[in-house]
Design a protein around this motif. Structure first.
Motif, PDB file in Angstrom:
ATOM      1  N   LYS A  51       0.825  -1.214   0.000  1.00 34.59           N
ATOM      2  CA  LYS A  51       0.000   0.000   0.000  1.00 34.59           C
ATOM      3  C   LYS A  51       0.857   1.260   0.000  1.00 34.59           C
ATOM      4  CE  LYS A  51      -4.245  -1.885   1.898  1.00 34.59           C
ATOM      5  NZ  LYS A  51      -5.247  -1.814   2.966  1.00 34.59           N
ATOM      6  N   ILE A  56      -1.479   4.177  -1.199  1.00 35.57           N
ATOM      7  CA  ILE A  56      -2.707   4.069  -0.410  1.00 35.57           C
ATOM      8  C   ILE A  56      -2.418   4.422   1.044  1.00 35.57           C
ATOM      9  CG2 ILE A  56      -4.535   2.485   0.325  1.00 35.57           C
ATOM     10  CD1 ILE A  56      -3.894   0.846  -2.220  1.00 35.57           C
ATOM     11  N   TYR A  82      -3.288  -3.786  -9.686  1.00 32.85           N
ATOM     12  CA  TYR A  82      -3.337  -4.184  -8.272  1.00 32.85           C
ATOM     13  C   TYR A  82      -4.583  -4.997  -7.985  1.00 32.85           C
ATOM     14  CZ  TYR A  82      -3.727  -3.535  -3.153  1.00 32.85           C
ATOM     15  OH  TYR A  82      -3.847  -3.718  -1.802  1.00 32.85           O
ATOM     16  N   PRO A  84      -6.227  -6.192  -4.588  1.00 33.13           N
ATOM     17  CA  PRO A  84      -6.117  -6.210  -3.132  1.00 33.13           C
ATOM     18  C   PRO A  84      -6.717  -7.491  -2.544  1.00 33.13           C
ATOM     19  CG  PRO A  84      -7.792  -4.640  -3.832  1.00 33.13           C
ATOM     20  CD  PRO A  84      -7.270  -5.294  -5.073  1.00 33.13           C
ATOM     21  N   GLU A  85      -6.294  -7.799  -1.334  1.00 28.25           N
ATOM     22  CA  GLU A  85      -6.901  -8.929  -0.632  1.00 28.25           C
ATOM     23  C   GLU A  85      -8.302  -8.477  -0.198  1.00 28.25           C
ATOM     24  OE1 GLU A  85      -5.009  -9.831   3.028  1.00 28.25           O
ATOM     25  OE2 GLU A  85      -5.798 -11.875   3.126  1.00 28.25           O
ATOM     26  N   ASP A  86      -9.238  -9.374  -0.174  1.00 27.49           N
ATOM     27  CA  ASP A  86     -10.623  -9.053   0.245  1.00 27.49           C
ATOM     28  C   ASP A  86     -11.185  -7.867  -0.534  1.00 27.49           C
ATOM     29  OD1 ASP A  86     -10.465 -11.037   2.162  1.00 27.49           O
ATOM     30  OD2 ASP A  86      -9.653  -9.660   3.665  1.00 27.49           O
ATOM     31  N   HIS A  87     -10.913  -7.842  -1.822  1.00 25.96           N
ATOM     32  CA  HIS A  87     -11.419  -6.728  -2.631  1.00 25.96           C
ATOM     33  C   HIS A  87     -12.941  -6.789  -2.712  1.00 25.96           C
ATOM     34  CE1 HIS A  87     -12.071  -9.702  -5.767  1.00 25.96           C
ATOM     35  NE2 HIS A  87     -10.859 -10.135  -5.500  1.00 25.96           N
ATOM     36  N   GLN A  88     -13.544  -5.629  -2.812  1.00 26.32           N
ATOM     37  CA  GLN A  88     -15.004  -5.562  -2.946  1.00 26.32           C
ATOM     38  C   GLN A  88     -15.332  -4.675  -4.134  1.00 26.32           C
ATOM     39  OE1 GLN A  88     -17.570  -5.180   0.535  1.00 26.32           O
ATOM     40  NE2 GLN A  88     -15.727  -5.078   1.770  1.00 26.32           N
ATOM     41  N   PHE A  89     -15.778  -5.294  -5.176  1.00 24.89           N
ATOM     42  CA  PHE A  89     -16.179  -4.519  -6.346  1.00 24.89           C
ATOM     43  C   PHE A  89     -17.608  -4.010  -6.141  1.00 24.89           C
ATOM     44  CE2 PHE A  89     -13.271  -7.688  -8.416  1.00 24.89           C
ATOM     45  CZ  PHE A  89     -12.233  -6.795  -8.595  1.00 24.89           C
TER      46      PHE A  89
ATOM     47  N   GLY B 261     -11.176  -2.661   0.621  1.00 25.46           N
ATOM     48  CA  GLY B 261     -11.260  -3.521  -0.558  1.00 25.46           C
ATOM     49  C   GLY B 261     -11.795  -2.780  -1.770  1.00 25.46           C
ATOM     50  N   THR B 262     -12.521  -1.693  -1.540  1.00 25.15           N
ATOM     51  CA  THR B 262     -13.017  -0.870  -2.651  1.00 25.15           C
ATOM     52  C   THR B 262     -12.144   0.367  -2.806  1.00 25.15           C
ATOM     53  OG1 THR B 262     -15.265  -1.613  -2.180  1.00 25.15           O
ATOM     54  CG2 THR B 262     -15.050   0.312  -3.594  1.00 25.15           C
ATOM     55  N   LEU B 267      -8.001   4.017  -5.156  1.00 24.33           N
ATOM     56  CA  LEU B 267      -6.808   4.847  -4.932  1.00 24.33           C
ATOM     57  C   LEU B 267      -5.619   4.420  -5.784  1.00 24.33           C
ATOM     58  CD1 LEU B 267      -6.877   5.435  -1.058  1.00 24.33           C
ATOM     59  CD2 LEU B 267      -7.622   6.953  -2.874  1.00 24.33           C
ATOM     60  N   ARG B 273      -6.298  12.146  -5.231  1.00 16.80           N
ATOM     61  CA  ARG B 273      -7.369  11.947  -4.242  1.00 16.80           C
ATOM     62  C   ARG B 273      -8.403  13.078  -4.247  1.00 16.80           C
ATOM     63  NH1 ARG B 273      -5.356   8.839   1.205  1.00 16.80           N
ATOM     64  NH2 ARG B 273      -3.967   7.362   0.214  1.00 16.80           N
TER      65      ARG B 273
END
Lengths: 320, 487
Positions: A51, A56, A82, A84-89, B261-262, B267, B273
């Motif tokens: 990150k 991030i 990228y 990410p782990e546990d991504h939420q679309f 996760g979103t 980003l 930003r």
């Protein structure tokens, strides 16, 4: 490796969250065209490192560069993918519309997007579901879509956090092949994973992070090599003369019906074999012992208190 | 720009994914269809003229015919006098076309009811009450007040001035093309007119569902009817629904984006930003703009198609409502960034909205009480003793001697609310603006003067400046947090 081949570099990278030091001066370098694996327990600082590289999370101290530029610059992210782990679309998208959205943010033209979206979804095996809402996708399909969105804008560096999580064994093999193909195309793949077997199979180099410190870094072969250990098996009913070996300066320990013999240099195994011949023992099994990456990892990290890393660390120097 | 449209499209997809947006669109469609189903039938001349000059029933809602401006109508002051206008003996000369174009003559009888002298303030509340006028002939007082030159004494009553006054009031209140006015008796007049200047002035009979359900209670000038639909139903209730739906739907935009996760995915895209947050904010505004445009536009279209009246005032309310929402959404954005919780965002924003409304309402009420000038009121003790029987004083000196105004609110309280009103967004003033935009082309000159009085009392630089400052402050804090935070 020439310096200009380094696409990811950190030097004394530190991150402090309140009273917790998540990264304690991590220095590493990842080269162009390699698959690099970063291992570590939960809370070891793996995701924090990625990150920071992606902007991030803000670093506390030290340096981090990505593709030769200071980490976090928004324009450089165009060349980075990228997952990410546990991504939420966003659930209101379909697979295709999500890639259209992200593609637009990457500045891809409509024609490019239209051409590449079916291609990349075919590559990860979910093309037939491209027009379905994401809320109908299984976990494995979402993971495949995650990989698709990480690679479809043709980035130079791809960060994958647990890329095969939720994917079936056949799918994992396909994804491994995909990552190898990307590497062969000159792209750099940076993988965070708990699946050590996967990492061992596909990564060129691996680093182990423990409580924010870099414990080991090297090729898989370098990390798993265990010099001076042989496993010896004899014919049924025969016993290895452990006492005699000890008198000759060699140590051996019994594990079930086999013995692990510790030697200091390669020639010592000839002395062991000579002794067996002298005593008339029949040799049935002799193999140089090699550790799995899991052995190396488990040996290094705490198993009693996962994620907390309470045990005193062990440091081992490995030639890179 | 491409990235902006991408974010916008994403916000749109998010908005339409929920049921609220769909419900709001369906509701807007139903209301538009309902309005489209209203038929407006011009009523015959004999019934129309009395309805154009309704008797005064409520001093709190004075009709233009009884509202007088000094300096022969040139003064911005509005003073109410309670005299009634009785209409009878209506004779029409039909031209075979629209009733509102017919030549007409009628008898007008003025009856004084002995009340008035109440000057109306910008908020339609009493500003000055002159109790002396209550004990005099209200029509005479009205004529003298109307004819008073600026800064000079009121002239004595005369029949000639009364004729001029009546003609002026008829034009201001009814929009009749008055061609003749003659005295035919004691406060009885014969009025002749060449129709009305606009169909908006003519009373119509509305009925729902293309004539199936008559709405006789709403028989009034067409302009008043359209004003009722546009200002009360659409701009009042409708705007509230649009704003509330906007607050609820868009409250999730920022927290959803900031979910673990979103936000990682967002980003890592090549966007700064501040750009991400501002695009999301604008996306929310456009959502409400579209919702308002569909709702307001649909009803505007329905009214236009059914009446032929294409007054653009209602359409101007769309950016007005969007600006109103911009204040609320800036608050919601800040709370969303700080808490990453849509529910907290909704609660805090609605609370902020309520507090701002409450401050405006209390401030207005206190201002009315504080500024109210009362002259000639009988002593409070006398009123308490016999509230219904206040005897007429023998002369003006007695009245002045008995002056005893109502209690004023505490100065500290007034000052506190003045400061609070000065430093918070004045959403009530924005309501006044949209209301005025709607009224501009629909109401009679008299009604518009009253609306104009409200509008002139507002310092628009201050209103927009304070609202803008709040938007900038809310968004600035949200940006500061969003830009510096590690996710």
């Amino acid at each position: 490796m020439p310096v200009d081949q380094s696409v990811i570099a950190t030097d004394g990278l530190r991150k402090v969250y309140g009273s917790v030091e998540a990264l304690k001066g991590v220095s590493l370098s990842v080269n162009r065209g390699e698959i690099f694996g970063l291992l570590g327990q939960n809370g070891a600082g793996k995701s924090t490192l990625i990150k920071i590289l992606l902007g991030i999370v803000r670093k506390t101290d030290g340096n981090a560069t990505l593709l030769g530029e200071p980490a976090g610059r928004s324009d450089i992210r165009k060349r980075v993918g990228y997952l990410p782990e546990d991504h939420q679309f966003p659930q209101y998208h379909t697979g295709a519309s999500l890639l259209h959205f992200y593609g637009q943010l990457y500045g891809m033209s409509r024609a490019d997007r239209r051409r590449k979206i079916p291609e990349v979804l075919e590559t990860v095996g979910i093309r037939k579901r491209m027009d379905y809402k994401l809320r109908t996708y299984s976990k494995g399909m979402k993971q495949r879509l995650g990989i698709a969105q990480a690679i479809f804008h043709d980035p130079d560096v791809i960060f994958l956090d647990e890329p095969t999580d939720g994917v079936d064994p056949v799918g994992r093999k396909e994804l491994r092949e995909l990552f190898e193909k990307l590497r062969d195309e000159g792209k750099t793949v940076f993988v965070n994973s708990h699946l050590l077997g996967e990492v061992e199979l596909m990564c060129d180099r691996v680093a182990i992070l423990q409580r924010g410190e870099l414990m080991q870094i090297g090729t898989v072969a370098e990390l798993t090599k265990q010099e001076g250990r042989y496993v010896v098996g004899l014919a049924a009913g025969e016993e290895l003369p452990v006492d005699e070996l000890a008198r000759r300066g060699l140590r051996a320990t019994r594990h079930a019906d086999r013995w692990e013999v510790f030697i200091e240099n390669e020639e010592d195994i000839d002395r062991v074999l000579g002794l067996l011949a002298e005593r008339g023992h029949k040799l049935r099994h002799l193999i140089a012992k090699k550790q799995s990456l899991e052995d190396v990892f488990v040996e290094m990290v705490d198993q009693d208190d996962p994620g907390v890393d309470g045990r005193k660390k062990k440091t081992r120097e490995v030639g890179a | 720009m491409n990235k902006f449209f991408a974010m916008l499209k994403d916000s749109y997809k998010e908005a339409v994914d929920g049921w609220i947006f769909t419900v709001m669109l369906v509701l807007a469609g139903i209301v538009s269809l309902l309005v489209f189903s209203i038929s407006y039938q011009p009523i015959p001349v004999e019934q129309a003229i009395p309805k154009m000059l309704p008797e005064m029933r409520n001093p709190g809602n004075p009709r233009p015919f009884q509202t007088v401006s000094p300096e022969r109508g040139a003064s911005p002051k509005l003073i109410i006098y309670q005299y009634n206008a009785k209409v009878d003996d209506v004779k029409a000369v039909p031209h075979g076309g629209d009733a509102w174009k017919d030549e007409v003559s009628f008898r007008l009888k003025i009856e004084s009811s002995g009340g008035g002298g109440i000057e109306v303030g910008a908020d339609n509340q009493p500003k000055k009450i002159d109790f002396q006028a209550f004990f005099r002939d209200s029509f005479t007082e009205a004529v003298r007040t109307w004819a008073a030159p600026a800064g000079d004494e009121r002239p004595p009553y005369s029949d000639a001035i009364a004729l001029e006054f009546l003609k002026h009031q008829l034009v201001v209140a009814t929009r009749l093309n008055v061609t003749g006015l003659e005295k035919i008796g004691d406060r009885e007049y014969r009025v002749t007119a060449n129709g009305a200047s606009s169909p908006l002035a003519w009373p119509h009979k509305p009925s729902l569902f293309f004539g199936a359900v008559p709405l006789s209670i709403l028989e009034m000038p067409l302009g008043d009817q359209i004003h009722l639909v546009e200002n009360t139903i659409v701009n009042g209730i409708g705007a509230w629904f649009v704003l509330m739906a906007g607050v609820i739907v868009t409250a999730g935009f920022i927290p959803n984006m900031l979910r673990k996760g979103t936000i990682d995915l967002m980003l890592t895209k090549p966007l700064a930003r501040p750009t991400i947050l501002l695009y999301k904010y604008i996306g929310g505004l456009i959502f409400v703009f579209v919702l308002a445009a569909v709702g307001y536009g649909g009803i505007w279209l329905a009214i236009g198609l059914r009446t032929g009246v294409w007054a653009p005032g209602l359409l101007w309310c769309v950016p007005g409502v969007t600006f109103y929402f911009a204040i609320l959404y800036a608050c919601s954005t800040l709370v969303g960034v700080l808490t990453r919780n849509a529910l907290v965002g909704i609660v805090v924003t609605v609370l902020f909205w309520f507090v701002v409304w409450l401050i405006g309402t209390v401030h207005n009420a206190l201002t009315v009480l504080d500024n109210l000038e009362v002259r000639g009121q009988p002593p409070r003790a006398a009123r308490k003793a016999d509230a219904k029987k206040v005897e007429k004083p023998k002369n003006d000196d007695d009245i002045d001697a008995a002056e005893d105004g109502p209690p004023k609110p505490p100065r500290t309280l007034v000052k506190v609310f003045e400061v609070l009103n000065a430093v918070t967004p004045r959403t009530k003033d924005l309501d006044t603006l949209t209301s005025n935009l709607i009224s501009r082309e629909l109401l009679s000159e008299g009604e518009q003067r009253r609306e104009g009085l409200k509008l002139r009392s507002i310092d628009w630089g201050e209103v927009l400046g304070v609202a803008g400052a709040y938007i900038v402050a809310f968004l600035g804090l949200a940006l500061l947090r969003f830009v510096t935070r590690s996710y």
